[in-house]
Design a protein around this motif. Structure first.
Motif, mmCIF file in Angstrom:
data_model
loop_
_atom_site.group_PDB
_atom_site.id
_atom_site.type_symbol
_atom_site.label_atom_id
_atom_site.label_comp_id
_atom_site.label_asym_id
_atom_site.label_seq_id
_atom_site.Cartn_x
_atom_site.Cartn_y
_atom_site.Cartn_z
ATOM 1 N N GLY A 185 4.933 1.336 7.241
ATOM 2 C CA GLY A 185 4.626 2.113 6.041
ATOM 3 C C GLY A 185 3.750 3.295 6.374
ATOM 4 O O GLY A 185 2.958 3.248 7.317
ATOM 5 N N LEU A 186 3.916 4.381 5.619
ATOM 6 C CA LEU A 186 3.026 5.519 5.825
ATOM 7 C C LEU A 186 2.834 6.283 4.535
ATOM 8 O O LEU A 186 3.698 6.289 3.651
ATOM 9 C CB LEU A 186 3.533 6.430 6.945
ATOM 10 C CG LEU A 186 4.805 7.236 6.760
ATOM 11 C CD1 LEU A 186 4.532 8.578 6.086
ATOM 12 C CD2 LEU A 186 5.419 7.482 8.132
ATOM 13 N N THR A 187 1.669 6.905 4.431
ATOM 14 C CA THR A 187 1.391 7.817 3.319
ATOM 15 C C THR A 187 0.853 9.100 3.923
ATOM 16 O O THR A 187 0.219 9.103 4.992
ATOM 17 C CB THR A 187 0.356 7.239 2.339
ATOM 18 O OG1 THR A 187 -0.872 7.021 3.037
ATOM 19 C CG2 THR A 187 0.833 5.925 1.736
ATOM 20 N N TYR A 188 1.137 10.206 3.223
ATOM 21 C CA TYR A 188 0.677 11.523 3.689
ATOM 22 C C TYR A 188 0.185 12.278 2.473
ATOM 23 O O TYR A 188 0.931 12.490 1.514
ATOM 24 C CB TYR A 188 1.819 12.265 4.383
ATOM 25 C CG TYR A 188 1.344 13.403 5.250
ATOM 26 C CD1 TYR A 188 0.909 13.175 6.551
ATOM 27 C CD2 TYR A 188 1.300 14.703 4.755
ATOM 28 C CE1 TYR A 188 0.452 14.211 7.341
ATOM 29 C CE2 TYR A 188 0.836 15.746 5.535
ATOM 30 C CZ TYR A 188 0.413 15.490 6.834
ATOM 31 O OH TYR A 188 -0.061 16.525 7.620
ATOM 32 N N ASP A 189 -1.085 12.689 2.511
ATOM 33 C CA ASP A 189 -1.750 13.269 1.346
ATOM 34 C C ASP A 189 -1.961 14.766 1.552
ATOM 35 O O ASP A 189 -2.681 15.176 2.453
ATOM 36 C CB ASP A 189 -3.103 12.556 1.140
ATOM 37 C CG ASP A 189 -3.711 12.847 -0.220
ATOM 38 O OD1 ASP A 189 -3.287 13.821 -0.865
ATOM 39 O OD2 ASP A 189 -4.600 12.098 -0.631
ATOM 40 N N TYR A 243 4.841 8.856 0.101
ATOM 41 C CA TYR A 243 4.850 7.457 0.518
ATOM 42 C C TYR A 243 6.207 7.116 1.117
ATOM 43 O O TYR A 243 7.245 7.557 0.605
ATOM 44 C CB TYR A 243 4.663 6.539 -0.688
ATOM 45 C CG TYR A 243 3.377 6.714 -1.445
ATOM 46 C CD1 TYR A 243 3.195 7.798 -2.297
ATOM 47 C CD2 TYR A 243 2.360 5.783 -1.335
ATOM 48 C CE1 TYR A 243 2.015 7.944 -3.012
ATOM 49 C CE2 TYR A 243 1.183 5.930 -2.055
ATOM 50 C CZ TYR A 243 1.011 7.010 -2.879
ATOM 51 O OH TYR A 243 -0.148 7.154 -3.574
ATOM 52 N N ALA A 244 6.201 6.326 2.170
ATOM 53 C CA ALA A 244 7.471 5.834 2.713
ATOM 54 C C ALA A 244 7.239 4.470 3.350
ATOM 55 O O ALA A 244 6.183 4.221 3.944
ATOM 56 C CB ALA A 244 8.033 6.807 3.747
ATOM 57 N N GLY A 245 8.214 3.599 3.213
ATOM 58 C CA GLY A 245 8.065 2.270 3.810
ATOM 59 C C GLY A 245 9.404 1.623 4.060
ATOM 60 O O GLY A 245 10.376 1.854 3.331
ATOM 61 N N VAL A 246 9.472 0.852 5.118
ATOM 62 C CA VAL A 246 10.669 0.033 5.377
ATOM 63 C C VAL A 246 10.213 -1.387 5.671
ATOM 64 O O VAL A 246 9.131 -1.608 6.224
ATOM 65 C CB VAL A 246 11.524 0.560 6.556
ATOM 66 C CG1 VAL A 246 12.154 1.897 6.208
ATOM 67 C CG2 VAL A 246 10.671 0.676 7.821
ATOM 68 N N LEU A 256 0.805 -1.217 0.000
ATOM 69 C CA LEU A 256 0.000 0.000 0.000
ATOM 70 C C LEU A 256 0.843 1.274 0.000
ATOM 71 O O LEU A 256 0.326 2.357 -0.253
ATOM 72 C CB LEU A 256 -0.960 -0.003 1.195
ATOM 73 C CG LEU A 256 -2.101 -1.008 1.097
ATOM 74 C CD1 LEU A 256 -2.967 -0.983 2.345
ATOM 75 C CD2 LEU A 256 -2.961 -0.733 -0.132
ATOM 76 N N VAL A 257 2.120 1.147 0.302
ATOM 77 C CA VAL A 257 2.963 2.350 0.292
ATOM 78 C C VAL A 257 3.849 2.409 -0.952
ATOM 79 O O VAL A 257 4.750 3.247 -1.030
ATOM 80 C CB VAL A 257 3.815 2.484 1.574
ATOM 81 C CG1 VAL A 257 2.901 2.646 2.775
ATOM 82 C CG2 VAL A 257 4.741 1.295 1.750
#
Lengths: 363, 363, 363
Positions: A228-232, A239-242, A112-113
């Motif tokens: 994971g994170l998303t910022y709209d 988007y960022a994820g590890v 999703l990210v």
């Protein structure tokens, strides 16, 4: 009342990929293998499915979802399996109980990210770096029992999954010995997240039993962790994820020379920018392997950049173009698709570059 | 708006075929093998498919077509593949752009002039004469990109197809050498026709790359050419078609003893006569092989007559009966189905006779 | 007018089975193998199908039925085959003519008197006792032509089936000899019954040709006979059935030491009791093998009890629980599922016990 829906996605593209190996011999230079395909699933996975829901009253419902992968470029894969998803659910105010074959929670958190949703030339290294090794990412689990939190928890969401190993247990040791692999196939995982306003952040963990040998007293496992994170922010979404995957072996008694753990750390950052009816997508991802060997060899690693544009012709049909470049270091040999690198004593995989230009249609 | 349609054909018949081989030994006489089946697809190919279309506005549309072969006599083939057709299209005033797996243009041109549509006991020699040899008719191409003229060109119609070989290219010669067969699978073809009033005439050409060996410098190909026409005079419709298929090998450098070309020339004439709710169908077809050998051996050849009646119970359901007789000469061994001829030094294939009696239902 | 219907059943359960073998060695005791699965089809067979009917006028109709088995626990089996049923029918006042793959009449007669419909832990020994032997129950026939009496015969119903062997016939003996197995695959069977008021009684017979060898002059066959009845008295419905299966070999000339017949006699009694929205189900079944050996060895046999409760959440969705216990004697080794018994010189299969706890959903 009840519903039955047939749905699907067909995605076709001209996909061209060149995978270059550097020549370390005195001749120098490099050797490239390239291939141009009419490919499928490079923007969204081609599929055909059946789903339905029946209202049971009292806020309860039964639902099913059967989804087959389809290879529309050659017609070779029809609805032979429902290997993308095959689930039966009971829904209520308590949430959802879902059984069958489905995505593992960690995979959901990872995919999703990625603005390219792990499809095509743009797929993040989080996904493509760990196929074909001890760390092989398995996206889905068979024979799973999953629980999903209800949707109305003030932004919190969560899911947990337990997949049965379906191995045989035996009460006494006998000759011949019991069958091995009694725990292989088990998976346990969970995901928890919070989505409110512009922010969506999720964390997930999982543990797969990938092999075991009762006589030798060993159990092989892969442990996964993902953030994971998303910022709209209207004009753009970030988007960022590890992800950290670790393959290891447990021993019933301490071994003299144990099999060392292998670890894969991957990360991605991405952005999507709406432009009229289209959207620009860009990502940068990295992956680093650590075999935990007690030598001083540098860790194999790869980095990848991907840039794409998706042009919506309608809500369900879009044209897209993606270009990507992946660079390997210290012995990594990851590609964005196409033919495997030509390898020999003097030929070392370096870059994989390619593009997708295609159309996708959902129905 | 958009549509999703499930469609299909189920065709079942009692089919009985006897294949006779003449005994050239002093014993004389002949040996016949015969088989009676509950068969499928003897009047129209049994199938199940999904198709849909979405209006994109401005005269544009997206469309898909997924069609699976089905063996309804034994249930063994479900929707495992979409090998009959698997395409995604973009339509507009410019015509249609279609990608995926589909019929080759030459096949379309040939099948439309066979009153039995290449199905069952009646199938013309154009179709059945070149299966199982170097000249093997391949009806469809994978990974194809096709263009169709729009329908409003005063009677003219046309289509062109290019199918990607998806072979691997390599920048430098290396040891080990690059993979062979880099061009195998390619197809290029086109069809052009004119239909107005009672007349429909079409011509098509195609070229398939059926094998290649980079090291040896050879490329195997099959070249196809087809001319077909139908003429409808109310009380009857007449059909005629010719096809020329040539299998050859191209060499990078002139060889000492090249592989000789093999040619198959086939022709058919047919007629259909409406009789109440039914239609009588009759064809005569011939096929002649030419191996281009420098000896004076006569060319293997076959001729076939087929006669049938199809009785429509409704627009979608019909009963049918077909009888056919095929005669081989000079070593040809073509059958209209059933068990292969019994062959030995003294047993020579002669006639294949049989009938279909069945029902077909479209949905 | 005409109809097209997509239908199906998805059934998932937690199924746990323990199969115990007694240890005849001085050590004594027993060894049990057990397995817990997320299983499918333990209350009703998971499936997905397409069926349709077209009114042809004059009381006639054409109909088709394509039904695929589905393994929803792992998604591994999609619509690859229509092996559950694949038929085309012509219906009229005369009854129904049906061709393709379908249940044999004896199977229909047997399954209708098992309250557990031969599914899951509760399946009667009639069904599970003759799998994997010369007596192997084949439920369905390919290439069949069946006739069904019309429904308005004052309670009488009936059906007859003939399945073509599709073997090759040859007019003369030759070297090499003709292919064997020319009659293998043939089935002929019929069922006749009467249903009126509380009573439904049916009888069925069948004969399958399971192997043949022209050179040796032998034909192997399985002969089946079945009697079943149900009696519905509002507060409960009673079930009873007997089945006799005999495997034998016919000889063209009397052999010196013929293969002996093998017989399996099975019987079941059962009851279902409606309780609110649910229903209690209970059965007792027995099976006795007779190898007709001229020694005094006791016949292998098994008995089984099953008890279950099915709770309807709606017309189409139900929860269910079943427990069962099966006991083998004199060398029988039947299980209710799960891992095969551990067997050796001193380990003798005794009991198989297990349960299903699941959900089924029809659509």
């Amino acid at each position: 009342q009840s519903t039955l829906t047939i749905f699907g996605v067909l995605d076709a593209s001209i996909t061209s990929i060149t995978n270059r190996a550097q020549n370390l011999s005195p001749l120098g230079g490099s050797v490239s293998l390239s291939r141009t395909d009419l490919a499928n699933s490079r923007s969204a996975s081609s599929r055909l499915g059946f789903m339905g829901q029946e209202d049971l009253g009292g806020g309860m419902a039964a639902a099913f979802w059967l989804e087959a992968p389809v290879t529309n470029d050659d017609g070779a894969t029809g609805i032979a399996t429902f290997s993308r998803r095959s689930t039966l659910s009971l829904l209520g105010t308590f949430g959802e109980l879902r059984v069958g074959r489905d995505y593992m929670p960690v995979f959901v958190n990872d995919v999703l990210v990625d603005p390219f949703s792990f499809n095509g030339a743009g797929a993040a290294l989080t996904f493509i770096a760990n196929t074909g090794s001890r760390l092989d990412r398995v996206s889905r689990a068979n024979n799973s029992i999953a629980y999903f939190l209800p949707p109305n928890l003030g932004g919190f969401y969560g899911q947990a999954m337990y997949a049965l190993h379906e191995g045989t247990k035996q009460t006494l040791w006998t000759t011949p010995p019991p069958p091995n692999s009694t725990r292989t196939g088990r998976h346990i995982g969970a995901r928890l997240g919070y989505a409110k306003g512009p922010l969506d952040i999720g964390v997930a963990v999982g543990r797969s039993t990938t092999g075991d040998d009762y006589s030798a007293g060993t159990t092989d496992k892969v442990q996964l962790a993902s953030l994971g994170l998303t910022y709209d922010v209207n004009f753009a979404k970030f988007y960022a994820g590890v992800n950290r995957s670790k393959a290891g072996r447990d021993y019933a008694r301490p071994p003299v020379s144990p099999l060392l753990d292998a670890t894969l750390n991957s990360a991605l950052i991405g952005v999507t920018v709406p432009v009229g009816v289209g959207v620009i997508r860009a990502t940068y991802s990295r992956a680093v392997y650590d075999e935990h060997l007690n030598d001083n060899r540098p860790d194999p690693q790869a980095s990848k950049i991907a840039l794409g544009y998706l042009h919506n012709l309608s809500k369900r049909t879009a044209l897209y173009a993606t270009v990507a470049r992946l660079r390997n270091k210290n012995g990594a040999a990851i590609t964005i698709g196409g033919p495997a690198y030509l390898r020999s004593a003097s030929l070392v995989p370096t870059t994989s570059t390619g593009y997708d230009f295609g159309i996708r249609h959902a129905f």
